[in-house]
Motif scaffolding. Structure first.
Motif, PDB file in Angstrom:
ATOM      1  N   ALA A 199       0.849  -1.181   0.000  1.00  0.00           N
ATOM      2  CA  ALA A 199       0.000   0.000   0.000  1.00  0.00           C
ATOM      3  C   ALA A 199       0.893   1.242   0.000  1.00  0.00           C
ATOM      4  CB  ALA A 199      -0.911   0.009   1.223  1.00  0.00           C
ATOM      5  N   VAL A 200       0.565   2.193  -0.856  1.00  0.00           N
ATOM      6  CA  VAL A 200       1.394   3.403  -0.970  1.00  0.00           C
ATOM      7  C   VAL A 200       0.510   4.586  -1.312  1.00  0.00           C
ATOM      8  CG1 VAL A 200       1.905   2.880  -3.389  1.00  0.00           C
ATOM      9  CG2 VAL A 200       3.426   4.391  -2.119  1.00  0.00           C
ATOM     10  N   ASN A 201       0.824   5.732  -0.769  1.00  0.00           N
ATOM     11  CA  ASN A 201       0.021   6.921  -1.035  1.00  0.00           C
ATOM     12  C   ASN A 201       0.294   7.464  -2.431  1.00  0.00           C
ATOM     13  OD1 ASN A 201       2.628   7.678   0.169  1.00  0.00           O
ATOM     14  ND2 ASN A 201       1.907   9.782  -0.119  1.00  0.00           N
ATOM     15  N   ALA A 202      -0.671   8.187  -2.979  1.00  0.00           N
ATOM     16  CA  ALA A 202      -0.619   8.633  -4.371  1.00  0.00           C
ATOM     17  C   ALA A 202       0.584   9.526  -4.658  1.00  0.00           C
ATOM     18  CB  ALA A 202      -1.909   9.366  -4.735  1.00  0.00           C
ATOM     19  N   ASP A 203       0.926  10.436  -3.733  1.00  0.00           N
ATOM     20  CA  ASP A 203       2.028  11.358  -3.996  1.00  0.00           C
ATOM     21  C   ASP A 203       3.365  10.631  -4.034  1.00  0.00           C
ATOM     22  OD1 ASP A 203       0.337  13.518  -4.195  1.00  0.00           O
ATOM     23  OD2 ASP A 203       0.513  14.069  -2.087  1.00  0.00           O
ATOM     24  N   SER A 204       3.567   9.653  -3.158  1.00  0.00           N
ATOM     25  CA  SER A 204       4.788   8.857  -3.221  1.00  0.00           C
ATOM     26  C   SER A 204       4.821   8.045  -4.508  1.00  0.00           C
ATOM     27  CB  SER A 204       4.878   7.916  -2.017  1.00  0.00           C
ATOM     28  OG  SER A 204       5.079   8.637  -0.820  1.00  0.00           O
ATOM     29  N   LEU A 205       3.677   7.507  -4.900  1.00  0.00           N
ATOM     30  CA  LEU A 205       3.599   6.707  -6.119  1.00  0.00           C
ATOM     31  C   LEU A 205       3.945   7.542  -7.345  1.00  0.00           C
ATOM     32  CD1 LEU A 205       2.808   3.805  -6.935  1.00  0.00           C
ATOM     33  CD2 LEU A 205       0.470   4.621  -7.252  1.00  0.00           C
TER      34      LEU A 205
ATOM     35  N   GLU B 252       1.971  -5.821  -6.528  1.00  0.00           N
ATOM     36  CA  GLU B 252       0.546  -5.497  -6.513  1.00  0.00           C
ATOM     37  C   GLU B 252       0.382  -4.287  -5.608  1.00  0.00           C
ATOM     38  OE1 GLU B 252      -3.705  -7.367  -5.014  1.00  0.00           O
ATOM     39  OE2 GLU B 252      -2.028  -8.718  -5.430  1.00  0.00           O
ATOM     40  N   LEU B 253       0.265  -3.110  -6.209  1.00  0.00           N
ATOM     41  CA  LEU B 253       0.229  -1.872  -5.447  1.00  0.00           C
ATOM     42  C   LEU B 253      -1.208  -1.453  -5.176  1.00  0.00           C
ATOM     43  CD1 LEU B 253       3.029   0.173  -7.264  1.00  0.00           C
ATOM     44  CD2 LEU B 253       3.229  -1.385  -5.316  1.00  0.00           C
ATOM     45  N   ARG B 254      -1.445  -1.031  -3.952  1.00  0.00           N
ATOM     46  CA  ARG B 254      -2.744  -0.500  -3.547  1.00  0.00           C
ATOM     47  C   ARG B 254      -2.565   0.970  -3.205  1.00  0.00           C
ATOM     48  NH1 ARG B 254      -6.474  -4.522  -1.699  1.00  0.00           N
ATOM     49  NH2 ARG B 254      -7.800  -2.736  -1.200  1.00  0.00           N
ATOM     50  N   ARG B 255      -3.210   1.844  -3.956  1.00  0.00           N
ATOM     51  CA  ARG B 255      -3.099   3.278  -3.689  1.00  0.00           C
ATOM     52  C   ARG B 255      -4.055   3.662  -2.571  1.00  0.00           C
ATOM     53  NH1 ARG B 255      -5.402   7.195  -8.055  1.00  0.00           N
ATOM     54  NH2 ARG B 255      -7.266   6.677  -6.860  1.00  0.00           N
ATOM     55  N   GLU B 256      -3.498   4.276  -1.544  1.00  0.00           N
ATOM     56  CA  GLU B 256      -4.301   4.685  -0.392  1.00  0.00           C
ATOM     57  C   GLU B 256      -3.614   5.862   0.281  1.00  0.00           C
ATOM     58  OE1 GLU B 256      -7.026   5.387   1.329  1.00  0.00           O
ATOM     59  OE2 GLU B 256      -7.583   3.270   1.113  1.00  0.00           O
ATOM     60  N   ASP B 257      -4.391   6.733   0.899  1.00  0.00           N
ATOM     61  CA  ASP B 257      -3.827   7.859   1.634  1.00  0.00           C
ATOM     62  C   ASP B 257      -2.891   7.348   2.724  1.00  0.00           C
ATOM     63  OD1 ASP B 257      -4.230   9.814   4.192  1.00  0.00           O
ATOM     64  OD2 ASP B 257      -4.250  10.941   2.321  1.00  0.00           O
ATOM     65  N   GLU B 258      -1.791   8.088   2.957  1.00  0.00           N
ATOM     66  CA  GLU B 258      -0.782   7.619   3.916  1.00  0.00           C
ATOM     67  C   GLU B 258      -1.323   7.487   5.337  1.00  0.00           C
ATOM     68  OE1 GLU B 258      -0.118  12.126   3.423  1.00  0.00           O
ATOM     69  OE2 GLU B 258      -0.555  10.409   2.148  1.00  0.00           O
TER      70      GLU B 258
ATOM     71  N   LEU C  76     -15.839  25.793  -1.735  1.00  0.00           N
ATOM     72  CA  LEU C  76     -15.673  25.717  -3.190  1.00  0.00           C
ATOM     73  C   LEU C  76     -14.547  24.720  -3.480  1.00  0.00           C
ATOM     74  CD1 LEU C  76     -15.869  29.541  -3.968  1.00  0.00           C
ATOM     75  CD2 LEU C  76     -17.684  27.832  -4.281  1.00  0.00           C
ATOM     76  N   ARG C  77     -14.910  23.422  -3.546  1.00  0.00           N
ATOM     77  CA  ARG C  77     -13.929  22.345  -3.623  1.00  0.00           C
ATOM     78  C   ARG C  77     -13.989  21.648  -4.968  1.00  0.00           C
ATOM     79  NH1 ARG C  77     -12.350  20.362   1.840  1.00  0.00           N
ATOM     80  NH2 ARG C  77     -12.934  22.103   3.188  1.00  0.00           N
ATOM     81  N   ASN C  78     -12.799  21.378  -5.498  1.00  0.00           N
ATOM     82  CA  ASN C  78     -12.672  20.648  -6.750  1.00  0.00           C
ATOM     83  C   ASN C  78     -11.920  19.346  -6.468  1.00  0.00           C
ATOM     84  OD1 ASN C  78     -13.534  22.947  -8.720  1.00  0.00           O
ATOM     85  ND2 ASN C  78     -12.024  23.882  -7.381  1.00  0.00           N
ATOM     86  N   LEU C  79     -12.579  18.202  -6.677  1.00  0.00           N
ATOM     87  CA  LEU C  79     -11.993  16.904  -6.370  1.00  0.00           C
ATOM     88  C   LEU C  79     -11.247  16.369  -7.584  1.00  0.00           C
ATOM     89  CD1 LEU C  79     -14.220  17.310  -4.184  1.00  0.00           C
ATOM     90  CD2 LEU C  79     -14.521  14.827  -4.205  1.00  0.00           C
ATOM     91  N   VAL C  80      -9.959  16.136  -7.409  1.00  0.00           N
ATOM     92  CA  VAL C  80      -9.114  15.587  -8.483  1.00  0.00           C
ATOM     93  C   VAL C  80      -8.339  14.414  -7.889  1.00  0.00           C
ATOM     94  CG1 VAL C  80      -7.371  16.083 -10.222  1.00  0.00           C
ATOM     95  CG2 VAL C  80      -8.919  17.905  -9.463  1.00  0.00           C
ATOM     96  N   PRO C  81      -8.739  13.161  -8.172  1.00  0.00           N
ATOM     97  CA  PRO C  81      -8.241  12.010  -7.413  1.00  0.00           C
ATOM     98  C   PRO C  81      -6.978  11.342  -7.941  1.00  0.00           C
ATOM     99  CG  PRO C  81     -10.017  11.306  -8.825  1.00  0.00           C
ATOM    100  CD  PRO C  81      -9.860  12.787  -9.047  1.00  0.00           C
ATOM    101  N   THR C  82      -6.098  12.095  -8.594  1.00  0.00           N
ATOM    102  CA  THR C  82      -4.778  11.564  -8.943  1.00  0.00           C
ATOM    103  C   THR C  82      -3.734  12.610  -8.593  1.00  0.00           C
ATOM    104  OG1 THR C  82      -4.660  12.423 -11.227  1.00  0.00           O
ATOM    105  CG2 THR C  82      -5.775  10.302 -10.889  1.00  0.00           C
ATOM    106  N   SER C  83      -2.541  12.171  -8.245  1.00  0.00           N
ATOM    107  CA  SER C  83      -1.492  13.112  -7.862  1.00  0.00           C
ATOM    108  C   SER C  83      -1.117  14.024  -9.022  1.00  0.00           C
ATOM    109  CB  SER C  83      -0.265  12.348  -7.367  1.00  0.00           C
ATOM    110  OG  SER C  83       0.729  13.236  -6.918  1.00  0.00           O
TER     111      SER C  83
END
Length: 303
Positions: A99-105, A125-131, A223-230
């Motif tokens: 498991a690894v966070n998106a920014d590290s990935l 086999e990598l699992r993307r998850e918040d740290e 006023l939030r904009n969700l962008v789910p990739t680093s």
């Protein structure tokens, strides 16, 4: 209370968790659903604990997570033993779940994997998850190792410090001019709480934490904009969609070209990262751990 944990019962519990239902586990194990139910009940009687919540899909309880993690470790050890004995069917690649966070990935982690010796024959086999949440996957036994923000080891795991990832509050020049008073002499941090913000997902409160650290502010704007990739997150900030906390390593080239500006050069935030892994005498996992630690030492900051 009996203390033994029979392997067939442990393996059956793991199958129920992985398959999601007793019937599906029965199919995977080539036994009847009644046999699956009996094995799970027998294991619960041995441990004196409820191990599963009978929902759809089935979920392990906190005690069940301990047994599931034990089952996955047993399965890993069995594969290693088969490989060392040269038994038929053991010649496939070694699979490591991490498991690894998106920014590290998106920055330093994948280059680390390229340095792992090829002769080990490892497939990842990598699992993307918040740290902040990767430790939960370790606790559940879903992954063998994780990059996490927690220095507290998950039971059955070891932990080592990797370093700190530094984040900068950034925005595009046009966004800063429109929303943060750039060019007027105003302090952009005085206006940032009302400005549109980019967040990774609905659980991302990193930008809120930054704003709460400012005088008189309770959090970032609605006023939030969700962008789910680093990579997409950085691109959205550079495009002027909103401001956001960007890893320094990703921000630097954009700061040099003027596509981003640092809104508070003296208020960067450093997030500590740790490597946690199962306590197993497992050469492939040990080799990955050493490589990850070496690349992190070259890339992350230490204080």
């Amino acid at each position: 209370m009996m203390t033994e944990l029979p392997f067939d019962q442990v393996r059956t519990l793991l199958s129920v968790v992985d398959e999601g239902t007793f019937d599906a586990a029965a199919g995977a194990l080539h036994v009847t659903p009644s046999a699956v139910s009996q094995r799970v009940k027998a294991l619960e009687q041995r441990t004196g604990r409820v191990l599963l919540t009978r929902t759809k899909p089935v979920r392990p309880t906190e005690s069940g997570e301990v047994v599931v993690r034990f089952a996955r470790q047993l399965a890993r050890l069995e594969l290693d033993a088969r490989a060392e004995l040269g038994m038929t069917g053991s010649g496939g690649p070694t699979r490591l779940s991490i498991a690894v966070n998106a920014d590290s990935l998106a920055t330093w982690f994948l280059p680390a994997l390229t340095r792992v010796p090829r002769e080990l024959g490892i497939c990842f086999e990598l699992r993307r998850e918040d740290e902040d949440h990767t430790a939960a996957l370790l606790r559940e036994g879903v992954v063998m190792a994780a990059v996490t923000s927690s220095p507290d080891p998950v039971p059955g795991c070891s932990v080592r410090a990797l370093g700190r990832m530094r984040y900068l509050p950034t925005a595009s020049p046009g966004f800063a001019e429109r929303w943060l008073g750039a060019g007027t002499g105003a302090d952009p941090l005085g206006l940032i709480a009302d400005a549109p913000v980019v967040v990774f997902d609905r659980n991302d409160d990193f930008q809120d934490d930054f704003v709460r650290g400012l005088p008189g502010a309770s959090g970032a704007s609605a006023l939030r904009n969700l962008v789910p990739t680093s990579e997409g997150f950085v691109a959205a900030v550079a495009a002027g969609v909103g401001w956001g906390m960007v890893p320094e390593v990703q921000a630097e080239p954009l700061l040099r070209t003027g596509q981003l500006i640092d809104l508070a050069p003296d208020r960067g935030v450093e997030v500590p990262l740790f490597w946690q892994q199962w306590k197993l005498d497992f050469p492939a996992l040990a080799a990955v751990a050493e490589t990850v630690a070496a690349v992190a030492a070259e890339t992350l900051t230490f204080r």
